[in-house]
Design an enzyme around this catalytic site. Structure first.
Site, mmCIF file in Angstrom:
data_model
loop_
_atom_site.group_PDB
_atom_site.id
_atom_site.type_symbol
_atom_site.label_atom_id
_atom_site.label_comp_id
_atom_site.label_asym_id
_atom_site.label_seq_id
_atom_site.Cartn_x
_atom_site.Cartn_y
_atom_site.Cartn_z
ATOM 1 N N GLU A 121 -19.363 21.622 -15.029
ATOM 2 C CA GLU A 121 -19.817 20.266 -15.378
ATOM 3 C C GLU A 121 -18.967 19.204 -14.687
ATOM 4 O O GLU A 121 -19.471 18.182 -14.219
ATOM 5 C CB GLU A 121 -19.735 20.061 -16.893
ATOM 6 N N THR A 179 -39.846 26.904 -9.093
ATOM 7 C CA THR A 179 -40.174 25.598 -8.512
ATOM 8 C C THR A 179 -40.568 24.742 -9.713
ATOM 9 O O THR A 179 -41.115 25.264 -10.699
ATOM 10 C CB THR A 179 -41.339 25.657 -7.505
ATOM 11 N N HIS A 180 -40.251 23.485 -9.671
ATOM 12 C CA HIS A 180 -40.472 22.581 -10.816
ATOM 13 C C HIS A 180 -39.795 23.107 -12.075
ATOM 14 O O HIS A 180 -40.276 22.864 -13.190
ATOM 15 C CB HIS A 180 -41.961 22.371 -11.100
ATOM 16 N N ASN A 211 -1.593 -2.322 13.225
ATOM 17 C CA ASN A 211 -3.054 -2.158 13.237
ATOM 18 C C ASN A 211 -3.493 -0.885 13.961
ATOM 19 O O ASN A 211 -4.361 -0.162 13.487
ATOM 20 C CB ASN A 211 -3.722 -3.386 13.858
ATOM 21 N N SER A 238 -14.757 24.656 -28.099
ATOM 22 C CA SER A 238 -14.985 23.368 -28.743
ATOM 23 C C SER A 238 -13.936 23.196 -29.844
ATOM 24 O O SER A 238 -13.458 24.173 -30.418
ATOM 25 C CB SER A 238 -16.386 23.365 -29.345
ATOM 26 N N ASN A 264 -17.826 26.701 -23.253
ATOM 27 C CA ASN A 264 -18.437 25.633 -22.450
ATOM 28 C C ASN A 264 -18.084 25.745 -20.963
ATOM 29 O O ASN A 264 -16.936 25.983 -20.624
ATOM 30 C CB ASN A 264 -17.977 24.269 -22.958
ATOM 31 N N LYS A 318 -18.467 28.180 -29.460
ATOM 32 C CA LYS A 318 -18.742 27.624 -28.132
ATOM 33 C C LYS A 318 -17.909 28.232 -26.999
ATOM 34 O O LYS A 318 -16.759 28.595 -27.172
ATOM 35 C CB LYS A 318 -18.495 26.097 -28.142
ATOM 36 N N SER A 324 0.828 -1.209 0.000
ATOM 37 C CA SER A 324 0.000 0.000 0.000
ATOM 38 C C SER A 324 0.861 1.257 0.000
ATOM 39 O O SER A 324 0.347 2.357 0.058
ATOM 40 C CB SER A 324 -0.930 -0.001 1.214
#
Ligand code: ARG
Length: 458
Positions: free
Chosen positions: A290, A155-156, A110, A277, A285, A283, A23
């Site tokens: 994101e 809302t919604h 441990n 892009s 972005n 573009k 490890s």
């Protein structure tokens, strides 16, 4: 080379088993905590008369040297060692000889790994809390700078009522205050020292666990050695707190993505935090937002992975538990990166007031206020609500809004309408009237800002 634990077996494992088992490539990041823990252990052993003060000095000097050399880059991690604990002990013994072999008296890897991880995460939690504070301060500054900008509240995902942009921004500041609180609580339970639990059952040596814990800044010691070595609740709690934090950052990112679309254009992100892009020249972005949204999935995944790893484990330590570190380290790295990107992205973002205001004027978001107007004039709310709904329907048919609907037409619906109705449905007035505690009026939002600042100064 034969393993440090050679004895019962030849200590010569297959290369593929070594690679699988080791490890160090990820736990090497806990080198500082491992060394600090060992120094406290040496001091405790000497205090309890288990080793001589001279041995303790040698151990401490040796450990200090290793720490310095690792930090200066003079000493490199030997990735053929099984883990960071073995590495430090091996280098120490190479450097100071047989005294180095005394360090591991009255402890086990441990309890050592459990100690290191608690110390490491304690430090990381404090870094993350500072970043959260910085983001909260940034949000507060944005809210102050843009005070008075009106936008639709949703809302919604449907335009609902007008709100201040600053009110919307401060909602995220409130979430972040809770995130900080959750991390603080987590640290309380993390700050319990497992060292001295040894392999699983404690030790026959007359140790002083409290002395060792205090030297390392722990508030308490684990009171059951089996639990001391096998408790990973502190990782889970920490990752849960981070998952909730990421959920908040993700919701905010989603709004930034929407708001910077041409459909909304409520904000413009700085060129420094957007990308182009490879094919579409027009573009710009919102990749950073994101990605923060996307990386939220990783952090949830880390939490699920560790919960699943732990669920079938009998007491006490099992090697499965080595899987805790990559998950929790990934969460730490991801969260820190996201916060570090989000802070300057928010600092440099620009609000576009005209577009917010235009959207606020188009969605009949003052219809509640129209109903409230009739209520004030004596109608029961449900009746007022129905009339207002019918007026909205007629406006839609006519292609006008409540502000431009003629008074004669209003009067056809109710004789209670007077010319003062236009004041009541004026969008800015609709905002300014919402003076309830936590509401959207400027006065209320200023109170919210004051509250957040006070919490931040605690
Ligand atoms: N590298 C191990 C871990 O991360 C350290 C503890 C190993 N203990 C043992 N008995 N094999 O969990």
């Amino acid at each position: 080379m034969a393993k440090m634990w050679a004895g019962r077996t030849a200590g010569s494992t297959d290369k593929i088993a070594d690679d699988f088992n080791s490890s160090i490539h990820f736990d090497k990041r806990m080198y500082r905590q491992d060394i600090e823990g060992s120094m406290a252990h040496a001091a405790m052993l000497a205090k309890c008369g288990i080793i001589t003060p001279e041995d303790a000095d040698m151990l401490t000097e040796g450990l200090k040297g290793i720490l310095n050399d690792l930090e200066s880059g003079e000493l490199q991690f030997d990735l053929s060692c099984e883990d960071i604990h073995m590495f430090v002990e091996q280098v120490l013994t190479e450097r100071i000889g047989d005294t180095g072999k005394k360090l591991h008296t009255a402890r086990s890897r441990n309890d050592q790994v459990a100690l290191d991880l608690r110390m490491y995460l304690r430090d990381e939690a404090s870094d993350i809390m500072s970043l959260i504070r910085e983001l909260t301060e940034t949000l507060t500054a944005v809210a102050e700078k843009n005070m008075g900008l009106v936008m639709p509240g949703y809302t919604h995902m449907q335009r609902a009522q007008p709100i201040l942009f600053s009110h919307h921004i401060m909602a995220y500041a409130m979430m972040l205050l809770r995130d900080n609180g959750r991390l603080k609580d987590t640290v309380k339970r993390m700050n319990v020292s497992p060292i001295g639990s040894c392999a699983l059952a404690g030790t026959t040596y007359e140790t002083d666990r409290v002395f060792e814990a205090e030297r390392l800044g722990f508030g308490e010691v684990a009171m059951n050695s089996l639990d001391g070595v096998s408790d990973r609740d502190f990782c889970l709690e920490f990752m849960s707190a981070l998952s909730i934090l990421m959920m908040h950052l993700s919701r905010f990112s989603e709004e930034l993505v929407l708001w910077s679309s041409w459909e909304f254009k409520f904000i413009e992100l700085s060129d420094s935090f957007t990308t182009g892009s490879s094919i579409m020249p027009q573009k710009k972005n919102p990749d950073m937002a994101e990605l923060i949204r996307g990386k939220t999935g990783r952090v949830y995944g880390d939490l699920m992975a560790l919960l699943t790893t732990l669920k079938g484990l009998p007491l006490a330590y099992n090697k499965d538990m080595q899987e805790d570190k990559e998950a929790v380290f990934d969460s730490v790295d991801t969260v820190k990166m996201c916060l570090k990107v989000m802070i300057p992205m928010i600092k440099t973002m620009k609000a576009i007031p005209e577009n917010m205001r235009k959207a606020a004027g188009e969605g009949f978001i003052n219809a509640t206020d129209l109903a409230d107007y009739l209520v004030k004039k004596g109608l029961p709310f449900r009746t007022a609500y129905k009339i207002s709904g019918e007026i909205v329907a007629e406006c839609i048919k006519k292609g006008c809004v409540l502000e431009t609907f003629p008074l004669e037409d209003y009067k056809k619906y109710s004789g209670l309408f007077e010319s003062d109705v236009y004041d009541d449905i004026n969008i800015e007035n609709c905002v300014e009237k919402r003076i309830s505690l936590g509401g959207t009026s400027k006065a209320s939002v200023l109170e919210e800002i004051k509250y957040v600042k006070k919490e931040l100064s605690k």
